[in-house]
Design an enzyme around this catalytic site. Sequence first.
Site, PDB file in Angstrom:
ATOM      1  N   SER A  65       0.836  -1.211   0.000  1.00 39.00           N
ATOM      2  CA  SER A  65       0.000   0.000   0.000  1.00 39.00           C
ATOM      3  C   SER A  65       0.867   1.255   0.000  1.00 39.00           C
ATOM      4  O   SER A  65       2.013   1.258   0.446  1.00 39.00           O
ATOM      5  CB  SER A  65      -0.905   0.015   1.228  1.00 39.00           C
TER       6      SER A  65
HETATM    7  N1  SAM Z   1      -0.576  -4.844   4.495  1.00 37.67           N
HETATM    8  C1  SAM Z   1       0.016  -5.094   3.223  1.00 37.67           C
HETATM    9  C2  SAM Z   1       1.391  -4.499   3.087  1.00 37.67           C
HETATM   10  O1  SAM Z   1       1.848  -3.798   4.015  1.00 37.67           O
HETATM   11  O2  SAM Z   1       2.050  -4.766   2.075  1.00 37.67           O
HETATM   12  C3  SAM Z   1      -0.923  -4.653   2.108  1.00 37.67           C
HETATM   13  C4  SAM Z   1      -1.165  -5.767   1.193  1.00 37.67           C
HETATM   14  S1  SAM Z   1      -2.351  -5.704  -0.067  1.00 37.67           S
HETATM   15  C5  SAM Z   1      -2.985  -4.092  -0.191  1.00 37.67           C
HETATM   16  C6  SAM Z   1      -3.680  -6.658   0.620  1.00 37.67           C
HETATM   17  C7  SAM Z   1      -3.341  -8.099   0.930  1.00 37.67           C
HETATM   18  O3  SAM Z   1      -4.522  -8.722   1.459  1.00 37.67           O
HETATM   19  C8  SAM Z   1      -2.915  -8.961  -0.268  1.00 37.67           C
HETATM   20  O4  SAM Z   1      -1.665  -9.519  -0.009  1.00 37.67           O
HETATM   21  C9  SAM Z   1      -4.000 -10.030  -0.366  1.00 37.67           C
HETATM   22  O5  SAM Z   1      -3.541 -11.285  -0.809  1.00 37.67           O
HETATM   23  C10 SAM Z   1      -4.485 -10.088   1.076  1.00 37.67           C
HETATM   24  N2  SAM Z   1      -5.806 -10.671   1.272  1.00 37.67           N
HETATM   25  C11 SAM Z   1      -6.947 -10.517   0.547  1.00 37.67           C
HETATM   26  N3  SAM Z   1      -7.946 -11.244   1.078  1.00 37.67           N
HETATM   27  C12 SAM Z   1      -7.446 -11.862   2.183  1.00 37.67           C
HETATM   28  C13 SAM Z   1      -7.978 -12.755   3.167  1.00 37.67           C
HETATM   29  N4  SAM Z   1      -9.243 -13.185   3.142  1.00 37.67           N
HETATM   30  N5  SAM Z   1      -7.154 -13.191   4.153  1.00 37.67           N
HETATM   31  C14 SAM Z   1      -5.869 -12.793   4.217  1.00 37.67           C
HETATM   32  N6  SAM Z   1      -5.298 -11.973   3.309  1.00 37.67           N
HETATM   33  C15 SAM Z   1      -6.078 -11.504   2.316  1.00 37.67           C
END
Ligand code: SAM
Length: 220
Positions: A65
Amino acid sequence: MKEAEKLLDLRRKEMVETLKLYGITNRRVLDAFQDVPRHLFFKGEALDAAYNDGAYPIGFGQTISQPYTVALMTTLLVERCFSGKVLEIGTGSGYQSAILDALGYSVFTVERIFELYQRAEKLFSKCRLNIACRFGDGTLGWVEEAPFDAIMVTAGAPKEPESLLRQLAENGCMIIPIGGKDSQQMTVFRKEGNNCKRELFEHFMFVPLVGREGWDDTVF
Ligand code: SAM
């Protein structure tokens, strides 16, 4: 300090100055952004680009992000929850978890893409960060470790997952972007007895929260 490290350090200071210009004023949050080397969580060729205020691909259709987004969500959390146990849903690059760790929280994080989970876990271990990381559907939370003082969801949800609200401690808060596929509103829930108070903030565009209490993966 080597020249390359000096440049990255300078770029990190510039990133913090940009966050201040965007209205991030919480000293604890700004210090954490100064302390955590974002380039370690970044997958670009030119490492100093890690300090631009942008979201970048980390593979598998996911992103690290934008620093402003991470800073705003972190501020919302820090202002409502001084210390304690935090559950992050969507480990991704691991950067948000590392920021929460730098702030002194006890951090638990869940990722649904196995390769990203593995990569983050290795990085946490290499950086000697004491962050508990788990592979699975984060919409269901982490029952064995509940209750949490705060929960932060870093992917866009169609609505608040009931399992996550149930795993909040009394007076605990959940920060989560909620909305449609193209735009979500940052929302904070505070648990007060059987009720949940809701506050609404800016709109963002997140990758989807996919899971049993999120979006169906056939929609994307
Ligand atoms: N917090 C992260 C960072 O600092 O890089 C942001 C990552 S990205 C915007 C959102 C993440 O949420 C992705 O890696 C995606 O695979 C994960 N995601 C989506 N649905 C999810 C779920 N049900 N459980 C766990 N992770 C999930």
